[in-house]
Write a protein that holds these residues in place. Structure first.
Motif, PDB file in Angstrom:
ATOM      1  N   ILE A   1       0.868  -0.965   0.087  1.00 34.38           N
ATOM      2  CA  ILE A   1       0.014  -0.134   0.115  1.00 34.38           C
ATOM      3  C   ILE A   1       0.963   1.204   0.077  1.00 34.38           C
ATOM      4  O   ILE A   1       0.749   2.183  -0.825  1.00 34.38           O
ATOM      5  N   ILE A   2       1.993   1.327   0.903  1.00 33.03           N
ATOM      6  CA  ILE A   2       2.687   2.494   1.044  1.00 33.03           C
ATOM      7  C   ILE A   2       3.315   2.587  -0.224  1.00 33.03           C
ATOM      8  O   ILE A   2       3.579   3.682  -0.986  1.00 33.03           O
ATOM      9  N   ASP A   3       3.864   1.411  -1.183  1.00 34.01           N
ATOM     10  CA  ASP A   3       4.412   1.622  -2.398  1.00 34.01           C
ATOM     11  C   ASP A   3       3.682   2.271  -3.429  1.00 34.01           C
ATOM     12  O   ASP A   3       3.901   3.079  -4.145  1.00 34.01           O
ATOM     13  N   ALA A   4       2.418   1.612  -3.337  1.00 36.95           N
ATOM     14  CA  ALA A   4       1.502   1.657  -4.409  1.00 36.95           C
ATOM     15  C   ALA A   4       0.931   3.586  -4.312  1.00 36.95           C
ATOM     16  O   ALA A   4       0.898   4.100  -5.144  1.00 36.95           O
ATOM     17  N   GLU A   5       0.534   3.713  -3.093  1.00 37.20           N
ATOM     18  CA  GLU A   5       0.245   5.121  -2.968  1.00 37.20           C
ATOM     19  C   GLU A   5       1.138   6.019  -3.167  1.00 37.20           C
ATOM     20  O   GLU A   5       0.874   7.171  -3.743  1.00 37.20           O
TER      21      GLU A   5
ATOM     22  N   ILE B   1     -10.759  12.008  -6.802  1.00 35.67           N
ATOM     23  CA  ILE B   1     -10.079  11.060  -5.662  1.00 35.67           C
ATOM     24  C   ILE B   1     -10.211   9.756  -6.091  1.00 35.67           C
ATOM     25  O   ILE B   1     -11.211   9.223  -6.430  1.00 35.67           O
ATOM     26  N   GLY B   2      -8.957   8.895  -6.323  1.00 36.57           N
ATOM     27  CA  GLY B   2      -8.994   7.573  -6.592  1.00 36.57           C
ATOM     28  C   GLY B   2      -9.691   6.555  -5.682  1.00 36.57           C
ATOM     29  O   GLY B   2      -9.956   7.068  -4.499  1.00 36.57           O
ATOM     30  N   ALA B   3      -9.815   5.553  -6.126  1.00 39.10           N
ATOM     31  CA  ALA B   3     -10.672   4.277  -5.146  1.00 39.10           C
ATOM     32  C   ALA B   3      -9.671   4.371  -3.937  1.00 39.10           C
ATOM     33  O   ALA B   3      -8.531   4.130  -3.988  1.00 39.10           O
ATOM     34  N   ILE B   4     -10.371   3.860  -2.834  1.00 41.65           N
ATOM     35  CA  ILE B   4      -9.805   3.509  -1.568  1.00 41.65           C
ATOM     36  C   ILE B   4     -10.421   2.104  -1.249  1.00 41.65           C
ATOM     37  O   ILE B   4     -11.429   2.084  -1.249  1.00 41.65           O
ATOM     38  N   ALA B   5      -9.579   1.163  -1.180  1.00 45.29           N
ATOM     39  CA  ALA B   5     -10.103  -0.225  -0.761  1.00 45.29           C
ATOM     40  C   ALA B   5     -10.788  -0.114   0.596  1.00 45.29           C
ATOM     41  O   ALA B   5     -10.298   0.680   1.717  1.00 45.29           O
TER      42      ALA B   5
ATOM     43  N   THR C   1     -19.850   5.483   3.582  1.00 52.01           N
ATOM     44  CA  THR C   1     -18.980   4.359   3.062  1.00 52.01           C
ATOM     45  C   THR C   1     -17.692   4.551   4.068  1.00 52.01           C
ATOM     46  O   THR C   1     -17.335   5.468   4.538  1.00 52.01           O
ATOM     47  N   ALA C   2     -17.200   3.368   3.942  1.00 52.26           N
ATOM     48  CA  ALA C   2     -15.728   3.468   4.795  1.00 52.26           C
ATOM     49  C   ALA C   2     -14.712   4.405   4.182  1.00 52.26           C
ATOM     50  O   ALA C   2     -14.246   4.910   4.807  1.00 52.26           O
ATOM     51  N   ALA C   3     -14.912   4.505   2.845  1.00 54.90           N
ATOM     52  CA  ALA C   3     -14.081   5.230   2.170  1.00 54.90           C
ATOM     53  C   ALA C   3     -14.191   6.852   2.523  1.00 54.90           C
ATOM     54  O   ALA C   3     -13.425   7.652   3.029  1.00 54.90           O
ATOM     55  N   ASP C   4     -15.423   7.208   2.522  1.00 58.62           N
ATOM     56  CA  ASP C   4     -16.183   8.485   2.871  1.00 58.62           C
ATOM     57  C   ASP C   4     -15.883   8.777   4.398  1.00 58.62           C
ATOM     58  O   ASP C   4     -15.211   9.833   4.698  1.00 58.62           O
ATOM     59  N   LEU C   5     -16.052   7.910   5.071  1.00 60.61           N
ATOM     60  CA  LEU C   5     -15.751   8.310   6.596  1.00 60.61           C
ATOM     61  C   LEU C   5     -14.122   8.509   6.705  1.00 60.61           C
ATOM     62  O   LEU C   5     -13.730   9.426   7.688  1.00 60.61           O
ATOM     63  N   ALA C   6     -13.208   7.671   5.989  1.00 59.81           N
ATOM     64  CA  ALA C   6     -11.852   7.983   6.125  1.00 59.81           C
ATOM     65  C   ALA C   6     -11.564   9.347   5.747  1.00 59.81           C
ATOM     66  O   ALA C   6     -10.794   9.949   6.394  1.00 59.81           O
ATOM     67  N   LEU C   7     -11.926   9.633   4.401  1.00 56.50           N
ATOM     68  CA  LEU C   7     -11.728  10.818   4.038  1.00 56.50           C
ATOM     69  C   LEU C   7     -12.193  12.292   4.904  1.00 56.50           C
ATOM     70  O   LEU C   7     -11.827  13.232   5.074  1.00 56.50           O
TER      71      LEU C   7
END
Length: 253
Positions: A6-10, A140-144, A217-223
């Protein structure tokens, strides 16, 4: 979760976006920074933590030497990009060779381990990738979902839980976060430590009716939790929502 991947890809996506962004473009989520400043920031972060790991820094007195070892900021974007690539590579190499339980200094008093750095850098790379996309005017790109949920965990357990030394946390409200796509829930005590807005995860044994709820969604909560946008619905008692807003508005680095 493969945190190194994840660190590498991000970080690669972050650099790819900024390589094609005007260096003086403003970063809306970090308004004091340009795109070039953002690029330098993540580069500095990876250089710093790679050095902490490599030098076996376990106490505050070793941090100054790490700071002094930092190279000067390159003038050109091309040189910044090259330095970022090398910095990320060294950080990943250090994280690859070390176990999470090994002691290393961190700014979070209750977790002085390699595992803290591995966890923190997962979400720092993610959120700065988001910053890069926003600076470039891109969606914003997808967040798993598992990564997003982890980012919410980290907001609750670390970023909001930090308190000034010698302060005492006083809860003002119990707020529940609900991930509408994964059915995950977080119950959080929101309040302050002295004048510092803060929050802690409610104990597992505590059964308290939440006075406010945040759904998305989990992604929206994170953002949303990391002040990077996110579309969430809030409901509940006005005083509880006000306490929540004070804590979230504190911002994230």
């Amino acid at each position: 979760m493969n945190r190194l991947a994840i660190i590498d890809a991000e970080s690669r996506r972050f650099a790819e976006v900024l390589a094609h962004t005007a260096p003086d473009a403003r970063c809306p989520t970090c308004p004091d920074w340009t795109a070039a400043d953002l690029l330098w920031h993540l580069t500095e972060v990876h250089l710093f933590w790679a050095a902490v790991l490599f030098r076996n820094v376990t106490a505050e007195d070793g941090v100054a030497a790490v700071e002094q070892s930092k190279p000067s900021r390159p003038d050109s974007v091309a040189d910044l990009l090259a330095l970022r690539e090398g910095a990320t590579s060294v950080l990943l190499a250090e994280l690859s060779r070390l176990d999470d339980a090994e002691p290393r200094w961190s700014w979070f008093p209750s977790d002085q381990t390699v595992g803290f750095t591995r966890r923190m850098q997962t979400y720092e790379a993610l959120m700065h990738r988001v910053d890069a996309e926003l600076a470039a005017g891109l969606p914003i790109g997808a967040i798993a979902a598992d990564v997003a949920a982890g980012a919410v965990d980290h907001a609750v357990d670390v970023m909001w839980a930090w308190q000034p030394e010698g302060s005492h946390f006083e809860g003002a409200a119990v707020v529940e976060f609900v991930a509408t796509d994964t059915a995950q829930r977080w119950q959080v005590d929101v309040g302050a430590a002295g004048d510092w807005p803060s929050a802690v995860r409610s104990p597992d044994t505590q059964v308290v009716m939440a006075s406010a709820t945040v759904r998305g969604t989990a992604a929206d909560l994170a953002l949303w939790a990391w002040n990077r946008g996110g579309s969430v619905d809030t409901s509940g008692e006005p005083a509880s929502l006000q306490a929540l807003d004070a804590m979230v508005s504190r911002g994230m680095p």
